[in-house]
Design an enzyme around this catalytic site. Structure first.
Site, PDB file in Angstrom:
ATOM      1  N   GLY A   1      -5.634 -52.185 -20.680  1.00 43.91           N
ATOM      2  CA  GLY A   1      -5.214 -52.454 -19.351  1.00 43.91           C
ATOM      3  C   GLY A   1      -3.750 -52.242 -19.186  1.00 43.91           C
ATOM      4  O   GLY A   1      -3.023 -51.864 -20.045  1.00 43.91           O
ATOM      5  N   CYS A   2      -3.430 -52.283 -17.950  1.00 46.87           N
ATOM      6  CA  CYS A   2      -1.873 -51.894 -17.736  1.00 46.87           C
ATOM      7  C   CYS A   2      -1.261 -53.031 -17.230  1.00 46.87           C
ATOM      8  O   CYS A   2      -0.257 -53.631 -17.587  1.00 46.87           O
ATOM      9  CB  CYS A   2      -1.851 -50.712 -16.621  1.00 46.87           C
ATOM     10  SG  CYS A   2      -0.298 -50.148 -16.648  1.00 46.87           S
TER      11      CYS A   2
END
Lengths: 144, 410
Positions: free
Chosen positions: A52-53
């Protein structure tokens, strides 16, 4: 045996139908996240991390009774945690065949949370469901 | 004698951006993510569309009318960029894909002349684009990276910087304006100190070029890089400015058509800059679009734009004054119009998601600056970045939406 994924989705949809506007829905999702049992520090490991970022997401997959899979998850963001709580409620304790037959996008559409499953890499939730399906597929392959 | 202060007419400028009339989640769009990428005025959209619809061919190759027209338009864009940064010559303006490619070009070409133990100075506040290309040299050639520390207010520790410089310093690469903190670095001082040890300086101008006038001659900077898409231009185009003698000393970065002098099977000579660094068919339409963006910007007084953007930032700060649930990251004096923050009890991702429901677009995450996040002890932050088309009313709406968003997590 607990309710099927489809029945569980119906129950969730009934809960969400009680909500008026999006604000109430989001508050409910946030509350679901608060009630989710957090993972331990050890479980919040690099290998349990889902790509995920913007926020971090972790997923723990364990074998349950009768060939089922048990999922537990966590995030450092509230809304994502709430969405994980929904994912866990739907997917945990299910047989791999049922998991693979379930359409996650249609499910989140039904809950009025369609945007939540965007394929954007900033959203770790989509990757989490991908990993759940991968784990289920691995169990399927091993038992064939 | 007194001069009237130039006034920036935000409504007039704003009317040029078709996208700003749209709604998001049933609310008027409030676009506060221009630091990631700015919206485009119709003049840019039309210039690109016209180029494709009326006068298009490959550049620098043909002798027919369309080839000549397109080459003229492409080279006119280079001249517009030269004017924008006051470069002495168009031959010092190289078109690239963006700031990232510009830095990769300089790092890999300059790196060929470096040896293990040579040092490159960067700062702790750099975007990954100004760390990783230099890290490649560390990983592959044993080059040493030295990092200028960042102080608590988000400014560079200039004493530490001076102490890092020495005979081994082969390059100083720092941002002109931080994409997270908004800090505008004292680049004149940085350049003078680097030159005192004969080290060239590369400035990452991706943010700074948008918010103020840049004069590469006055700065005496060796390399200056930026992207088109943050400057109201298209994606896929960027600029590397390099002093003539610096560019002349750099070996080519990529090989292909257009970058050569002559080619036999045994021996190849390279074209002079800028063409030496523009292998293959360039981003013709995008370059023309960038040229149009620069020409569009030239109608405004840059200082008046900066004053307007500063007023937006101040309006937000004033509106949130006394909010004990808010932490701002980056408070250096003279900072630009970027507001990075965290809301107590919420993740930046949460805040951005709720703001989106109110029509407000902000960025959340690490902003491609993980070392800086670590420096401030956070894993992420939310960022509102202001552009010339944002209004004071939008600043107020953002504040109201943020207060509501905070309510979800209190």
């Amino acid at each position: 045996m607990s309710a099927t994924m489809t029945q569980e989705l119906q129950d969730l949809a009934a809960e969400f139908d009680l909500m008026g506007d999006w604000e109430e829905r989001y508050r409910y999702v946030i509350d679901l996240g608060r009630e989710l049992e957090p993972l331990s520090d050890v479980e919040r490991s690099e290998s349990n991390k889902v790509r995920g970022c913007a926020s971090q997401v972790w997923l723990v997959t364990e074998a349950g009774p009768d060939g089922t899979l048990v999922f537990r998850g966590d995030s450092d963001a509230h809304i994502v945690r709430g969405l994980i709580a929904i994912v866990v409620r739907l997917y945990s304790g299910r047989a791999p065949d049922e998991i693979m037959a379930f359409d996650p996008r249609a499910a989140f559409d039904k809950l009025g949370l369609a945007g939540a499953l965007s394929t954007q890499r900033s959203n770790g939730l989509f990757s989490m469901i991908e990993r759940i399906r991968r784990d289920a597929m691995a169990v399927q392959a091993a038992s064939n | 004698m007194s001069f009237a202060k130039p006034i920036f007419d935000v409504q007039k400028a704003r009317a040029d951006f078709p996208i700003l009339t749209r709604e998001v989640n049933g609310k008027p769009l409030i676009y506060l993510d221009s630091g990631a990428s700015a919206q485009k005025p119709r003049q840019v959209i039309e210039a690109m569309s016209d180029a494709m619809g009326r006068s298009y061919a490959n550049v620098h190759r043909g002798l027919h009318t369309l080839a000549n027209e397109t080459t003229d338009a492409y080279e006119r864009a280079r001249e517009s960029v030269r004017r924008l940064i006051n470069a002495p010559s168009v031959n010092e303006v190289v078109f690239t894909k963006g700031a990232t490619e510009s830095i990769n070009l300089v790092a890999s070409s300059l790196g060929l002349g470096l040896k293990a133990g040579d040092e490159i100075v960067v700062s702790e506040m750099e975007h990954h684009a100004n760390i990783i290309p230099w890290h490649f040299l560390r990983e592959r050639q044993g080059i040493v990276l030295r990092f200028i520390p960042v102080l608590d207010d988000g400014s560079l520790d200039m004493d530490a910087y001076r102490a890092l410089l020495g005979p081994k310093t082969k390059m100083v690469a720092v941002t002109h304006m931080s994409n997270v903190l908004g800090t505008v670095n004292p680049v004149a001082e940085i350049i003078a100190a680097a030159h005192a040890v004969s080290a060239p300086v590369l400035l990452d101008g991706a943010q700074a070029i948008v918010h103020g006038a840049v004069d590469v001659q006055a700065l005496d900077v060796d390399f200056y890089v930026f992207s088109g898409h943050k400057l109201y231009g298209p994606t896929g185009i960027g600029v590397l400015y390099g002093k003539a003698e610096r560019l002349a000393a750099l070996p080519p970065y990529q090989g292909g058509g257009e970058m050569i002098g002559s080619v036999t099977l045994e021996k190849i000579s390279y074209a002079d800059p800028p063409h030496r660094f523009e292998a293959g068919t360039p981003a013709i339409i995008e370059a023309i679009g960038l040229g149009a963006a620069v020409e569009w910007l030239e109608q405004f007084d840059r200082a008046a734009i900066a004053a307007h953007e500063h007023a937006l930032y101040e309006r937000v700060k004033g509106g949130l004054n006394g909010a004990n649930w808010l932490t701002e990251i980056g408070t250096a004096p003279g900072k630009g119009a970027i507001f990075s923050f965290n809301v107590a009890g919420a993740h930046a991702h949460d805040v951005a998601q709720i703001l989106d429901r109110y029509g407000v677009a902000v960025r959340a995450g690490t902003h491609c600056a993980e070392p800086l996040m670590r420096r401030f002890g956070v894993t992420s932050s939310a960022r509102a970045s202001f552009a010339l088309y944002n209004t004071l009313e939008e600043a107020d709406s953002f504040v109201a939406a943020l207060v509501k968003a905070q309510g979800f997590f209190s």
